[in-house]
Scaffold this motif. Sequence first.
Motif, short mmCIF file in Angstrom:
data_model
loop_
_atom_site.label_atom_id
_atom_site.label_comp_id
_atom_site.label_asym_id
_atom_site.label_seq_id
_atom_site.Cartn_x
_atom_site.Cartn_y
_atom_site.Cartn_z
N ALA A 79 0.82 -1.21 0.00
CA ALA A 79 0.00 0.00 0.00
C ALA A 79 0.85 1.27 0.00
O ALA A 79 0.54 2.23 -0.71
N GLY A 80 1.92 1.26 0.80
CA GLY A 80 2.72 2.47 0.95
C GLY A 80 3.86 2.60 -0.02
O GLY A 80 4.36 3.71 -0.25
N HIS A 81 4.29 1.49 -0.60
CA HIS A 81 5.46 1.51 -1.49
C HIS A 81 5.20 0.58 -2.68
O HIS A 81 5.77 -0.51 -2.78
N PRO A 82 4.33 1.02 -3.59
CA PRO A 82 3.97 0.15 -4.72
C PRO A 82 5.17 -0.26 -5.57
O PRO A 82 5.11 -1.29 -6.25
N GLU A 122 18.30 -7.85 2.62
CA GLU A 122 18.92 -6.98 1.61
C GLU A 122 17.92 -5.95 1.08
O GLU A 122 18.26 -4.77 0.88
N GLN A 123 16.68 -6.37 0.90
CA GLN A 123 15.67 -5.50 0.30
C GLN A 123 14.96 -4.60 1.30
O GLN A 123 14.61 -3.46 0.98
N LEU A 124 14.75 -5.08 2.53
CA LEU A 124 13.84 -4.38 3.44
C LEU A 124 14.50 -3.70 4.63
O LEU A 124 13.97 -2.71 5.15
N LEU A 175 15.19 0.09 4.20
CA LEU A 175 13.94 0.84 4.09
C LEU A 175 13.25 0.94 5.44
O LEU A 175 12.83 2.03 5.86
N LEU A 176 13.13 -0.17 6.16
CA LEU A 176 12.43 -0.14 7.45
C LEU A 176 13.17 0.74 8.45
O LEU A 176 12.52 1.46 9.22
N ASN A 177 14.46 0.72 8.45
CA ASN A 177 15.21 1.60 9.35
C ASN A 177 15.02 3.06 8.98
O ASN A 177 14.94 3.94 9.85
N ALA A 178 14.95 3.34 7.68
CA ALA A 178 14.73 4.72 7.24
C ALA A 178 13.35 5.23 7.64
O ALA A 178 13.18 6.40 7.99
N LEU A 179 12.37 4.33 7.60
CA LEU A 179 11.02 4.70 8.00
C LEU A 179 10.93 4.97 9.49
O LEU A 179 10.11 5.77 9.94
N GLY A 180 11.74 4.27 10.26
CA GLY A 180 11.82 4.52 11.69
C GLY A 180 10.74 3.87 12.50
O GLY A 180 11.02 3.16 13.46
#
Length: 308
Positions: A235-238, A294-296, A299-304
């Motif tokens: 939903a948030g990152h198509p 490798e993929q997530l 991103l998850l750390n950047a989202l916080g």
Amino acid sequence: MPQCFHRHFPIGVRPHIRTSTRKRENAIAIDFNQQVIDEFRANRGRVGGMFEGGRLLLLTTTGARTGLPRTTPVGYLPDDEAGRRLVIASAAGAPAHPAWYHNILADPRVTVEDGVFTYSANAVVTEGEERDRLFARAVESDPGWGEYQAKTARTLPVIALEPIDGGPPDLPPGDALKAVHDGIRRELGLIRAEITAAGPGALGAQLRINCLTMCQGVHHHHTAEDGGLFPALRAGHPELAPVVDRLSGEHEKVERLLKELQKHVSDGADTVSALGEVERLTAELEAHLDYEEEQLVPLLNALGTGPA
């Protein structure tokens, strides 16, 4: 000698020694335990030396006399798919029960650290037939427990730690995912080592339980991702749809291997064939975990606070 972690220096083993000597031994024991605790926490459950490659957790009880928290490294055995774990108050076969056992008799609410999760639990002292059955299972998996029992007139208590609550690791979301994955990797490594150490023959009761609880843990983790993380990413990152599609497909492959392993060990597998099934699962699962990280993880750390 059991793979354990209950092999901390037993305090009060020789009650006839002089008080000054006993105090000195107590101080050595406390210092040794603290070194293990510090290493355990720094390495998310991994400890080297005499404890390397074994099952270890940190058990925090409330001091029966002081009311202060007391943390002790102890060995454990998986018990069921609800997360119950067993600890044995062996004190290496000493005449007296360890202090932590007296603490749980006074207050059974404890805190458990397994290297990934920290949670509250209720410590239940098993009795009668249940205790005997669980202890026999422990001895079957490691005869050292029986050696400890033979050294003492007391019956070694078997305590079940029943989880009450808990939550994700207190880390950034990506690092928390990596910590959970590392816990899965560690469990797979432990099981492979345990089956190998058992040698050719029928798969023992404790090894079956170890395999089944591991399977259930991986299933729960993937189910949570399928129902929460993956839909949120879609939903948030198509732009991540191809990644999520691949991860979802890998979940299905892993689930088939989990079911095959569960059926195999439940049907009375031997150690050689069980190890083969675990190795198949390990190869597929580790490749999946590596790709997901490798993929997530970045991103998850950047989202916080997790995926939007």
